[in-house]
Design an enzyme around this catalytic site. Structure first.
Site, PDB file in Angstrom:
ATOM      1  N   CYS A   6      32.114  42.169  30.912  1.00 47.71           N
ATOM      2  CA  CYS A   6      32.072  43.374  30.112  1.00 47.71           C
ATOM      3  C   CYS A   6      31.955  44.614  30.982  1.00 47.71           C
ATOM      4  O   CYS A   6      31.672  44.538  32.167  1.00 47.71           O
ATOM      5  CB  CYS A   6      30.866  43.320  29.198  1.00 47.71           C
ATOM      6  SG  CYS A   6      30.609  41.696  28.525  1.00 47.71           S
ATOM      7  N   ARG A  31      38.677  45.603  32.511  1.00 51.86           N
ATOM      8  CA  ARG A  31      37.841  44.418  32.664  1.00 51.86           C
ATOM      9  C   ARG A  31      38.041  43.434  31.510  1.00 51.86           C
ATOM     10  O   ARG A  31      37.537  42.326  31.548  1.00 51.86           O
ATOM     11  CB  ARG A  31      36.367  44.832  32.739  1.00 51.86           C
ATOM     12  CG  ARG A  31      36.082  45.744  33.920  1.00 51.86           C
ATOM     13  CD  ARG A  31      34.722  46.355  33.823  1.00 51.86           C
ATOM     14  NE  ARG A  31      33.676  45.392  34.082  1.00 51.86           N
ATOM     15  CZ  ARG A  31      33.264  45.027  35.280  1.00 51.86           C
ATOM     16  NH1 ARG A  31      33.832  45.560  36.341  1.00 51.86           N
ATOM     17  NH2 ARG A  31      32.311  44.155  35.440  1.00 51.86           N
ATOM     18  N   TRP A  78      33.567  41.263  26.168  1.00 54.46           N
ATOM     19  CA  TRP A  78      34.682  40.319  26.241  1.00 54.46           C
ATOM     20  C   TRP A  78      34.108  38.935  26.036  1.00 54.46           C
ATOM     21  O   TRP A  78      33.322  38.464  26.848  1.00 54.46           O
ATOM     22  CB  TRP A  78      35.326  40.429  27.626  1.00 54.46           C
ATOM     23  CG  TRP A  78      36.628  39.733  27.780  1.00 54.46           C
ATOM     24  CD1 TRP A  78      37.861  40.245  27.533  1.00 54.46           C
ATOM     25  CD2 TRP A  78      36.846  38.400  28.274  1.00 54.46           C
ATOM     26  NE1 TRP A  78      38.822  39.320  27.825  1.00 54.46           N
ATOM     27  CE2 TRP A  78      38.234  38.181  28.277  1.00 54.46           C
ATOM     28  CE3 TRP A  78      36.014  37.375  28.701  1.00 54.46           C
ATOM     29  CZ2 TRP A  78      38.803  36.988  28.688  1.00 54.46           C
ATOM     30  CZ3 TRP A  78      36.576  36.174  29.113  1.00 54.46           C
ATOM     31  CH2 TRP A  78      37.968  35.991  29.103  1.00 54.46           C
ATOM     32  N   ASN A 104      25.889  42.780  30.801  1.00 56.18           N
ATOM     33  CA  ASN A 104      27.071  42.090  31.317  1.00 56.18           C
ATOM     34  C   ASN A 104      26.568  40.878  32.076  1.00 56.18           C
ATOM     35  O   ASN A 104      25.743  41.031  32.968  1.00 56.18           O
ATOM     36  CB  ASN A 104      27.836  43.042  32.253  1.00 56.18           C
ATOM     37  CG  ASN A 104      28.949  42.358  33.009  1.00 56.18           C
ATOM     38  OD1 ASN A 104      29.452  41.325  32.585  1.00 56.18           O
ATOM     39  ND2 ASN A 104      29.329  42.935  34.143  1.00 56.18           N
ATOM     40  N   GLY A 105      27.032  39.690  31.709  1.00 54.26           N
ATOM     41  CA  GLY A 105      26.584  38.493  32.431  1.00 54.26           C
ATOM     42  C   GLY A 105      26.214  37.392  31.463  1.00 54.26           C
ATOM     43  O   GLY A 105      26.556  37.431  30.279  1.00 54.26           O
ATOM     44  N   GLU A 487      52.533  32.569  43.701  1.00 56.05           N
ATOM     45  CA  GLU A 487      52.108  33.876  43.205  1.00 56.05           C
ATOM     46  C   GLU A 487      53.084  34.396  42.142  1.00 56.05           C
ATOM     47  O   GLU A 487      52.683  34.956  41.123  1.00 56.05           O
ATOM     48  CB  GLU A 487      51.996  34.864  44.384  1.00 56.05           C
ATOM     49  CG  GLU A 487      51.771  36.312  44.003  1.00 56.05           C
ATOM     50  CD  GLU A 487      50.534  36.557  43.142  1.00 56.05           C
ATOM     51  OE1 GLU A 487      49.701  35.648  42.993  1.00 56.05           O
ATOM     52  OE2 GLU A 487      50.422  37.672  42.595  1.00 56.05           O
ATOM     53  N   LYS A 491      52.288  35.385  38.222  1.00 61.97           N
ATOM     54  CA  LYS A 491      52.599  36.681  37.590  1.00 61.97           C
ATOM     55  C   LYS A 491      53.318  36.451  36.266  1.00 61.97           C
ATOM     56  O   LYS A 491      52.970  37.046  35.259  1.00 61.97           O
ATOM     57  CB  LYS A 491      53.510  37.543  38.487  1.00 61.97           C
ATOM     58  CG  LYS A 491      52.884  38.195  39.676  1.00 61.97           C
ATOM     59  CD  LYS A 491      51.905  39.296  39.402  1.00 61.97           C
ATOM     60  CE  LYS A 491      50.520  38.781  39.184  1.00 61.97           C
ATOM     61  NZ  LYS A 491      49.688  38.414  40.251  1.00 61.97           N
ATOM     62  N   GLU A 494      50.988  34.718  33.514  1.00 62.29           N
ATOM     63  CA  GLU A 494      49.825  35.425  32.978  1.00 62.29           C
ATOM     64  C   GLU A 494      50.195  36.600  32.072  1.00 62.29           C
ATOM     65  O   GLU A 494      49.438  36.927  31.178  1.00 62.29           O
ATOM     66  CB  GLU A 494      48.862  35.868  34.086  1.00 62.29           C
ATOM     67  CG  GLU A 494      49.365  36.977  34.966  1.00 62.29           C
ATOM     68  CD  GLU A 494      48.361  37.391  36.032  1.00 62.29           C
ATOM     69  OE1 GLU A 494      47.164  37.393  35.761  1.00 62.29           O
ATOM     70  OE2 GLU A 494      48.809  37.721  37.154  1.00 62.29           O
ATOM     71  N   HIS A 510      60.757  14.660  43.426  1.00 59.94           N
ATOM     72  CA  HIS A 510      59.781  13.567  43.350  1.00 59.94           C
ATOM     73  C   HIS A 510      59.121  13.495  41.978  1.00 59.94           C
ATOM     74  O   HIS A 510      58.065  12.873  41.837  1.00 59.94           O
ATOM     75  CB  HIS A 510      58.731  13.717  44.457  1.00 59.94           C
ATOM     76  CG  HIS A 510      59.336  13.599  45.830  1.00 59.94           C
ATOM     77  ND1 HIS A 510      59.805  12.404  46.322  1.00 59.94           N
ATOM     78  CD2 HIS A 510      59.595  14.529  46.779  1.00 59.94           C
ATOM     79  CE1 HIS A 510      60.316  12.602  47.530  1.00 59.94           C
ATOM     80  NE2 HIS A 510      60.209  13.887  47.833  1.00 59.94           N
ATOM     81  N   LYS A 605      40.089  41.414  34.181  1.00 59.41           N
ATOM     82  CA  LYS A 605      40.423  41.802  35.546  1.00 59.41           C
ATOM     83  C   LYS A 605      39.449  41.209  36.547  1.00 59.41           C
ATOM     84  O   LYS A 605      39.817  40.752  37.618  1.00 59.41           O
ATOM     85  CB  LYS A 605      40.415  43.333  35.635  1.00 59.41           C
ATOM     86  CG  LYS A 605      40.767  43.897  37.004  1.00 59.41           C
ATOM     87  CD  LYS A 605      42.204  43.629  37.338  1.00 59.41           C
ATOM     88  CE  LYS A 605      42.620  44.204  38.673  1.00 59.41           C
ATOM     89  NZ  LYS A 605      43.904  43.605  39.110  1.00 59.41           N
TER      90      LYS A 605
HETATM   91  C1  AGP Z   1      46.053  37.633  39.075  1.00 59.09           C
HETATM   92  O1  AGP Z   1      46.980  38.581  38.753  1.00 59.09           O
HETATM   93  C2  AGP Z   1      44.669  37.912  38.785  1.00 59.09           C
HETATM   94  N1  AGP Z   1      44.249  39.172  38.506  1.00 59.09           N
HETATM   95  C3  AGP Z   1      43.645  36.921  39.339  1.00 59.09           C
HETATM   96  O2  AGP Z   1      44.245  35.731  39.672  1.00 59.09           O
HETATM   97  C4  AGP Z   1      42.780  37.431  40.508  1.00 59.09           C
HETATM   98  O3  AGP Z   1      43.529  37.501  41.679  1.00 59.09           O
HETATM   99  C5  AGP Z   1      41.569  36.512  40.666  1.00 59.09           C
HETATM  100  O4  AGP Z   1      40.818  36.512  39.476  1.00 59.09           O
HETATM  101  C6  AGP Z   1      40.702  36.892  41.835  1.00 59.09           C
HETATM  102  O5  AGP Z   1      40.217  38.179  41.723  1.00 59.09           O
HETATM  103  P1  AGP Z   1      39.665  38.968  42.978  1.00 59.09           P
HETATM  104  O6  AGP Z   1      40.789  39.169  43.917  1.00 59.09           O
HETATM  105  O7  AGP Z   1      39.128  40.251  42.418  1.00 59.09           O
HETATM  106  O8  AGP Z   1      38.585  38.108  43.588  1.00 59.09           O
END
Ligand code: AGP
Length: 610
Positions: A6, A31, A78, A104-105, A487, A491, A494, A510, A605
Site C-alpha cells: 500500500c 504501488r 492493495w 502498510n505491511g 524478460e 513484459k 504481465e 524437447h 510495483k
Molecule cells: C516486472 O516488470 C516487474 N515490475 C517485476 O518483475 C520487478 O522487476 C520485481 O518485482 C522486482 O522488483 P525490484 O526490481 O524493485 O526488486
C-alpha cells in the site's frame, strides 16, 4: 490476512492537507491499490474520514468543500485476500473514534493479539490493522498509558516476522503523527512549518526536497515544527536530513497516455546519464575503490534479484564472467532465501532491485549480512532499504519508474552492471575489460535505442497483426538472447495477459514444440554470431508447424525478411537494444486490448511482502 504494497501519506501543519494527501496518493498509485482513504483533523474539534473502493478519483469525488484540516493521513490499499471494501479500506479507527491508523505491511500475529487482548471488542473490518488500532486504544483507555507509550507497547507485541509502516493519529493531540516502520518503506519529508511522511519521496516532492530516514525499531513523533525520533528504549536519535534533487515533474506523465511509454522513450537519455555518472572523460569507470577491492577478494559473484531484476542479472553474469573471469551465479531471490546452494569460500553478493524494497531480495540480504558476506545493491532508489542495508550502493540514475512493467530500470541495470564489470576487470587487469570501450558502446546503444523507440508505428502494427488475438506466444533465443527472451515474455504476459514463455531455442524440440499450432506467435531474438544459425534452424522448425514468426536481429546477422533489425553494438550489450522492441510489442498489445497498461491486474510495483 491481508497482503499489501500500500501507499501511505501523512501531513501536519498546513491547511492544504486534503490536497496534499490526495496528490500524494496519486503519486503512489504505481504501488497498486484497490481502495483509498483519508482522515483529516482541523484542530477545532472537526474531523473527517472518507474512504472509497476503486480508483483515487472516486475518493476525490467524495470530498465535499467542508472537508479540510491541517493534519491528516491517507492510504491506498492493495489486497490479495478478501474483498476490497470501504470497511476494509484504511484509515482504520478505534471503536471510540479517538485513534486513526494507516498501515502498510502484514502483522503476522494479529489473530493471537486479538484473542489475547481484545476479546469482546467488536471489529468492523477483517484487517490486521484494525487489531492494532483497537489495541492502542485499549492500552490508552484502560491502562491509562499515554499514546506514545501505548503505541510502543503494541509495537513490541507485534511479532518480528511482521512488516509494517504505521502512521497513527490521536484526536486528543490532533497536530501529531505517530510513526513507526519495520521492513516496509516510510520516510519523513521536512517542510517549513509543516512536515510530511510517506512511503516514497515522490509523494512529497511538490512540498519538499529535504528528507529524513526512519529506521526499523524507532518511533517518530512528527509535529508541524518538530520531528522527534526515539528508539524502542526511549533514547533520542539524531538524524541528518538529506536532499533529493529530483524534479517533481520527473514523476509526471506529461503528454504521454501511459507512464510505460514515457519510460521506454527515456531509455536513450538514461544511457547517457549512466555514462555521465560512471565513466570519466577517458571512458574509465568511476567506481568506489573499496567496492572494487572487496570484489577483488571474491572467488564467486552471486547476483540476486526478482522478476525483471533477475533477468537483468542473467545478462550481467555474462559480463562479469567475460570481463573479470570471476565465476558468477544468478539466483531468484525468493528461491535463494530458502534453498541456499553450497557456497564458495569468498562470495560477493550483488542485489539488483529497482525499488530497493523487494521483500524477497531483502530476506536474502538479511541472511547474507548475518553470515558476514560483503554486498552491493544496485538500485534506482537512494536510501531504499536494500541500499541502506548493503555494504555498497550503485544507483541506476534512471529517474522514477512508475509503470508496474519495468523498462528503463532493466536497461539501466544492465548498463550499470557493464560499468561495474569493466571496472572490476580493469582493476584485475583482465585484457578484455581494457579493450571494452564502454563509453563509445553506450553512445552507440543510446543512438540505437532512439532509432528503435522512433519506430513505434511499425511495432504497433506488428503487435496488432500477430499478438492481438492469440492466447499464447513464445520468445526464443540462445545464451544472452535467451535471457532477453525471458524478460520479453514477462513484459508481454504481465501487461497484455497473453501467456508468453521465454525459451532456450534449442530446448523447444524437447517438448514445448508440441504447443506450436497454426499462427502461434514465435519471436526469435538473434544477436550473437555463434548461435545465430542455430536459432534460425529452430525458427524453421516452428515455421514448419504453422507458427507466425517475428524476428529481432542484429544488423550484421540480418536477412532480408527479418522483422526488426537492431543496430550493431558489442555482443555483451545487445540486450540493451533487443529488449526495446519487445517492450513496445508488449505495450501495443496491451493498448490494443484496451487494458490499463501501467497498472496490470493483480500486480503492484513494489512487492514488499514475501
Ligand atoms: C516486472 O516488470 C516487474 N515490475 C517485476 O518483475 C520487478 O522487476 C520485481 O518485482 C522486482 O522488483 P525490484 O526490481 O524493485 O526488486
Amino acid at each position: 490476512m491481508e497482503m499489501r504494497m500500500c501507499g501511505i501519506v501523512g501531513v501536519t501543519g498546513t491547511n492544504q492537507s486534503v490536497s496534499i494527501l490526495i496528490e500524494g496518493l496519486e503519486r503512489l498509485e504505481y504501488r497498486g491499490y484497490d481502495s483509498a482513504g483519508i482522515y483529516v483533523n482541523d484542530q477545532s474539534g472537526n474531523d473527517y474520514l472518507v474512504k472509497r473502493v476503486g480508483r483515487i478519483v472516486n475518493l476525490k469525488n467524495a470530498i465535499t468543500p467542508e472537508i479540510s484540516g491541517s493534519t491528516g493521513i491517507g492510504h491506498t490499499r492493495w489486497a490479495t485476500h478478501g474483498v476490497p471494501s470501504e470497511t476494509n479500506a484504511h484509515p482504520h479507527f478505534s471503536n471510540d473514534e479517538r485513534f486513526y491508523l494507516v498501515h502498510n505491511g502484514v502483522i503476522e500475529n494479529f489473530k493471537q493479539l486479538k484473542e489475547e487482548y481484545l476479546s469482546g471488542v467488536e471489529f468492523k473490518s477483517d484487517t490486521d490493522t484494525e487489531v492494532i488500532v483497537q489495541l492502542i486504544d485499549r492500552f490508552v483507555v484502560e491502562y491509562n498509558m499515554d499514546t506514545q507509550a501505548a503505541f510502543l507497547k503494541v509495537l513490541r507485541l507485534v511479532s518480528d516476522d511482521s512488516s509494517y509502516a504505521f502512521v497513527l493519529m490521536d484526536r486528543e493531540t490532533p497536530d501529531t503523527l505517530f510513526v513507526a516502520k519495520n521492513k516496509s518503506p516510510l520516510l519523513v519529508g521536512v517542510g517549513d512549518g509543516f512536515n510530511l511522511v510517506a512511503s516514497d519521496a515522490v509523494a512529497m516532492l511538490k512540498q519538499t526536497h529535504t528528507f529524513m530516514e526512519i529506521q526499523d525499531q524507532e518511533i517518530v513523533v512528527v509535529k508541524p515544527a518538530e520531528i522527534l525520533i526515539t528508539d524502542f528504549d526511549g533514547n533520542e536519535m539524531k538524524r541528518d536530513t538529506f536532499q533529493v534533487e529530483m524534479d517533481a515533474s520527473a514523476a509526471d506523465k506529461g503528454t504521454y497516455p501511459f507512464y510505460m511509454l514515457k519510460e521506454v522513450d527515456e531509455q536513450p537519455a538514461v544511457m547517457r546519464k549512466i555514462v555521465q555518472n560512471y565513466l570519466n572523460e577517458d571512458g574509465d569507470p568511476v567506481v568506489d575503490s573499496q567496492l572494487l577491492e572487496s570484489i577483488k577478494e571474491a572467488d564467486r559473484i552471486y547476483i540476486i534479484g526478482a522478476g525483471t531484476s533477475y533477468h537483468a542479472g542473467l545478462v550481467g553474469a555474462k559480463m562479469f564472467e567475460q570481463l573479470t573471469n570471476i565465476p558468477t551465479e544468478v539466483h531468484i531471490s525468493s528461491e535463494f532465501a530458502y534453498e541456499q546452494p553450497i557456497m564458495s569460500k569468498k562470495p560477493f553478493f550483488i542485489f539488483l532491485t529497482q525499488s530497493g524494497e523487494t521483500a524477497d531480495s531483502r530476506e536474502v540480504l538479511v541472511n547474507v549480512k548475518k553470515q558476514g558476506w560483503p554486498s552491493l545493491t544496485i538500485t534506482n532508489v537512494p536510501k531504499s532499504t536494500l541500499s541502506r542495508e548493503a555494504d555498497y550502493t550503485m544507483l541506476l540514475h534512471a529517474g522514477p519508474e512508475i509503470a508496474v512493467a519495468s523498462t528503463k530500470a532493466y536497461t539501466a541495470q544492465v548498463a550499470v552492471e557493464a560499468v561495474l564489470a569493466k571496472a572490476i576487470g580493469e582493476y584485475l587487469k583482465h585484457p578484455r575489460a581494457a579493450e571494452f570501450d564502454l563509453k563509445h558502446q553506450l553512445g552507440l546503444v543510446a543512438v540505437g535505442m532512439q532509432a528503435l523507440v522512433d519506430s513505434k508505428e511499425k511495432l504497433e502494427s506488428v503487435a496488432s497483426r500477430y499478438l492481438s488475438k492469440p492466447r499464447n506466444a513464445f520468445y526464443i533465443g540462445r545464451g544472452t538472447d535467451w535471457s532477453v527472451a525471458l524478460e520479453s515474455a514477462l513484459k508481454l504476459k504481465e501487461i497484455s495477459y497473453v501467456q508468453a514463455e521465454g525459451f532456450a531455442s534449442g530446448e523447444l524440440k524437447h517438448g514445448t514444440i508440441a504447443l506450436i499450432e497454426s499462427q502461434t506467435p514465435v519471436i526469435g531474438i538473434i544477436t550473437q554470431d555463434r548461435t545465430a544459425g542455430l536459432t534460425r534452424s529452430n525458427l524453421q522448425e516452428v515455421i514448419s508447424r504453422g507458427a507466425s514468426v517475428i524476428t529481432i536481429v542484429t544488423k550484421h546477422l540480418a536477412q532480408t525478411d527479418d522483422t526488426i533489425v537492431l543496430p550493431d553494438v558489442d555482443p555483451l550489450l545487445t540486450p540493451l537494444l533487443s529488449v526495446v522492441p519487445a517492450q513496445l510489442l508488449a505495450y501495443y498489445t496491451s493498448l490494443g486490448k484496451g487494458l490499463d497498461v501501467d497498472k496490470p491486474r493483480n500486480l503492484a510495483k513494489s512487492v514488499t511482502v514475501q
